[in-house]
Enzyme design. Structure first.
Site, short mmCIF file in Angstrom:
data_model
loop_
_atom_site.label_atom_id
_atom_site.label_comp_id
_atom_site.label_asym_id
_atom_site.label_seq_id
_atom_site.Cartn_x
_atom_site.Cartn_y
_atom_site.Cartn_z
N CYS A 31 -9.47 23.22 105.89
CA CYS A 31 -9.94 22.22 104.92
C CYS A 31 -11.45 22.08 105.08
O CYS A 31 -11.94 21.91 106.20
CB CYS A 31 -9.23 20.89 105.20
SG CYS A 31 -9.98 19.48 104.37
N HIS A 68 -0.09 16.05 86.42
CA HIS A 68 0.61 16.93 87.35
C HIS A 68 -0.34 17.71 88.26
O HIS A 68 0.03 18.74 88.82
CB HIS A 68 1.51 17.91 86.57
CG HIS A 68 2.69 17.24 85.94
ND1 HIS A 68 3.45 17.82 84.94
CD2 HIS A 68 3.25 16.02 86.16
CE1 HIS A 68 4.43 16.98 84.58
NE2 HIS A 68 4.32 15.89 85.30
N GLN A 84 0.06 17.56 81.06
CA GLN A 84 0.97 17.99 82.11
C GLN A 84 0.52 19.33 82.67
O GLN A 84 1.06 19.83 83.65
CB GLN A 84 2.38 18.16 81.55
CG GLN A 84 2.96 16.88 80.98
CD GLN A 84 4.22 17.16 80.18
OE1 GLN A 84 5.31 17.21 80.72
NE2 GLN A 84 4.07 17.35 78.88
N ASN A 85 -0.47 19.93 82.00
CA ASN A 85 -0.92 21.25 82.42
C ASN A 85 -1.81 21.15 83.65
O ASN A 85 -2.59 20.20 83.79
CB ASN A 85 -1.67 21.94 81.29
CG ASN A 85 -0.76 22.26 80.13
OD1 ASN A 85 0.46 22.21 80.27
ND2 ASN A 85 -1.33 22.57 78.99
N ILE A 86 -1.73 22.17 84.45
CA ILE A 86 -2.56 22.18 85.65
C ILE A 86 -3.71 23.18 85.48
O ILE A 86 -4.52 23.34 86.37
CB ILE A 86 -1.71 22.43 86.92
CG1 ILE A 86 -0.89 23.72 86.82
CG2 ILE A 86 -0.76 21.25 87.12
CD1 ILE A 86 0.00 23.95 88.05
N ASP A 87 -3.75 23.84 84.32
CA ASP A 87 -4.92 24.68 84.03
C ASP A 87 -6.09 23.77 83.64
O ASP A 87 -5.94 22.57 83.46
CB ASP A 87 -4.59 25.71 82.93
CG ASP A 87 -4.30 25.06 81.58
OD1 ASP A 87 -5.12 24.25 81.10
OD2 ASP A 87 -3.24 25.37 80.97
N THR A 107 4.91 20.29 74.13
CA THR A 107 5.71 19.92 75.31
C THR A 107 7.17 19.79 74.91
O THR A 107 7.48 19.34 73.81
CB THR A 107 5.13 18.67 76.01
OG1 THR A 107 5.97 18.30 77.09
CG2 THR A 107 4.98 17.50 75.07
N ALA A 154 0.19 25.77 68.01
CA ALA A 154 -0.82 24.76 68.31
C ALA A 154 -2.19 25.12 67.74
O ALA A 154 -2.92 24.25 67.26
CB ALA A 154 -0.92 24.56 69.83
P1 NAD Z 1 7.68 23.62 78.56
O1 NAD Z 1 7.45 25.05 78.89
O2 NAD Z 1 8.91 22.96 79.03
O3 NAD Z 1 7.65 23.47 76.99
C1 NAD Z 1 6.67 24.09 76.22
C2 NAD Z 1 6.81 23.63 74.78
O4 NAD Z 1 5.74 24.19 74.05
C3 NAD Z 1 8.11 24.08 74.11
O5 NAD Z 1 8.69 22.99 73.44
C4 NAD Z 1 7.66 25.16 73.12
O6 NAD Z 1 8.40 25.16 71.94
C5 NAD Z 1 6.23 24.74 72.86
N1 NAD Z 1 5.35 25.85 72.50
C6 NAD Z 1 5.38 27.13 72.95
N2 NAD Z 1 4.39 27.83 72.39
C7 NAD Z 1 3.71 26.99 71.57
C8 NAD Z 1 2.60 27.13 70.70
N3 NAD Z 1 1.95 28.28 70.57
N4 NAD Z 1 2.18 26.04 70.02
C9 NAD Z 1 2.83 24.84 70.13
N5 NAD Z 1 3.89 24.66 70.93
C10 NAD Z 1 4.33 25.72 71.64
O7 NAD Z 1 6.39 22.86 79.04
P2 NAD Z 1 6.12 21.32 79.38
O8 NAD Z 1 6.85 20.44 78.44
O9 NAD Z 1 4.64 21.19 79.50
O10 NAD Z 1 6.77 21.05 80.79
C11 NAD Z 1 6.78 21.98 81.78
C12 NAD Z 1 6.11 21.65 83.09
O11 NAD Z 1 5.55 22.91 83.48
C13 NAD Z 1 4.99 20.70 83.12
O12 NAD Z 1 5.25 19.86 84.17
C14 NAD Z 1 3.74 21.52 83.42
O13 NAD Z 1 3.02 20.91 84.48
C15 NAD Z 1 4.24 22.84 83.93
N6 NAD Z 1 3.54 24.04 83.39
C16 NAD Z 1 2.18 24.03 83.21
C17 NAD Z 1 1.52 25.14 82.66
C18 NAD Z 1 0.02 25.11 82.51
O14 NAD Z 1 -0.67 24.46 83.29
N7 NAD Z 1 -0.54 25.79 81.49
C19 NAD Z 1 2.28 26.26 82.28
C20 NAD Z 1 3.68 26.24 82.51
C21 NAD Z 1 4.29 25.11 83.06
#
Ligand code: NAD
Length: 238
Positions: free
Chosen positions: A139, A112, A94-97, A179, A222
């Site tokens: 573009c 995403h 779900q990450n966009i990084d 997540t 993690a």
């Molecule tokens: P979320 O922020 O809703 O949930 C993050 C989860 O990760 C939580 O349950 C938390 O307890 C857990 N967490 C936090 N630190 C942790 C660690 N060190 N090790 C293990 N678990 C840990 O994120 P989500 O469920 O991915 O949903 C949010 C939406 O936000 C997604 O759609 C995503 O695209 C977007 N998002 C993306 C990024 C990114 O690309 N890195 C960052 C923020 C949000």
């Protein structure tokens, strides 16, 4: 986690938590970015229509920030698993990084979208993009000033759902990492996989909304939980 010798096909769902220890804020981290911005103001198509400058500026800031960050031991462990695993494996993120890719993983699906791509809403082309979009640059494909971040906003349909569902149908093991189980449709994948007979495992810092759906939930950061699980899985290969 059941009999690991029978595991051949794996789906791994990752969320913001896997990138947290790389210094990228999760959605709900305290004092994090998302406490300063409301999702409805920056991550919806309505917000972009209403105030494109605010939305583009927000994503420009994030795009610049992620390029300063590095993959952590959890991304590295998944890349190691990806390289070693002979069966099917799909990292649905779900990450966009781009930290999975920078760690070296290749079987990655960005449901995403991706920070480092721009999508032209005039010609529909996606182009690699590292710089800002706020000045509405043309573009590279068609020259129209219609670029937007290639990310899926709330209210938009995630990418490649067919490929995700196909992988869920054939997986023997579904693992969710970092997540919250609050954002759909990703939050429903554990049930899809489980209904079709897969083992299900959650690795998260703390119990999540989705925890009750998993056969097993392990809690901790993690960077510790993921390498340990990968070692366990690969040693079970025998
Ligand atoms: P979320 O922020 O809703 O949930 C993050 C989860 O990760 C939580 O349950 C938390 O307890 C857990 N967490 C936090 N630190 C942790 C660690 N060190 N090790 C293990 N678990 C840990 O994120 P989500 O469920 O991915 O949903 C949010 C939406 O936000 C997604 O759609 C995503 O695209 C977007 N998002 C993306 C990024 C990114 O690309 N890195 C960052 C923020 C949000």
């Amino acid at each position: 986690m059941g009999d690991m010798r029978r595991i051949r096909n794996i789906v791994i769902l990752t969320g913001a938590g896997i990138s947290a220890e790389s210094g990228i804020d999760t959605f709900r981290s305290e004092g994090g970015l998302w406490e300063r911005y409301r999702v409805e103001d920056v991550a919806t198509p309505e917000a972009f229509a209403r105030d494109p400058g605010l939305v583009l500026g927000f994503y420009d800031m994030r795009r610049a920030a992620i390029q300063e960050k590095l993959p952590n031991d959890a991304h590295m462990a998944l890349a190691r698993l990806d390289a070693a695993w002979k069966g099917d494996l799909l990292i649905v993120t779900q990450n966009i990084d781009d930290l999975h890719e920078r760690a070296g993983a290749s079987r990655v699906l960005h449901m995403h979208g991706e920070h480092l791509k721009a999508w032209c809403t005039a010609c529909d082309r996606r182009s690699p993009w590292r710089g800002p979009l706020i000045e509405r640059p043309p573009c590279p494909a068609c020259g129209m000033r219609s670029l937007r971040p290639d990310v899926v906003w709330f209210g938009e349909v995630p990418y490649r759902m067919d490929a995700i569902h196909a992988a869920l149908r054939t997986c023997d093991l579904f693992v969710s990492i970092g997540t919250s189980g609050a954002v759909y449709p990703a939050a429903s994948y554990v049930r899809n996989a489980r209904d079709l007979g897969a083992q299900t495992l959650e690795l998260n810092l703390e119990p999540s909304k989705g925890s009750p759906w998993f056969h097993e939930s392990r809690h901790g950061p993690a960077t510790e939980m993921v390498p340990a699980w990968v070692d366990e899985l690969l040693s079970g290969l025998g």
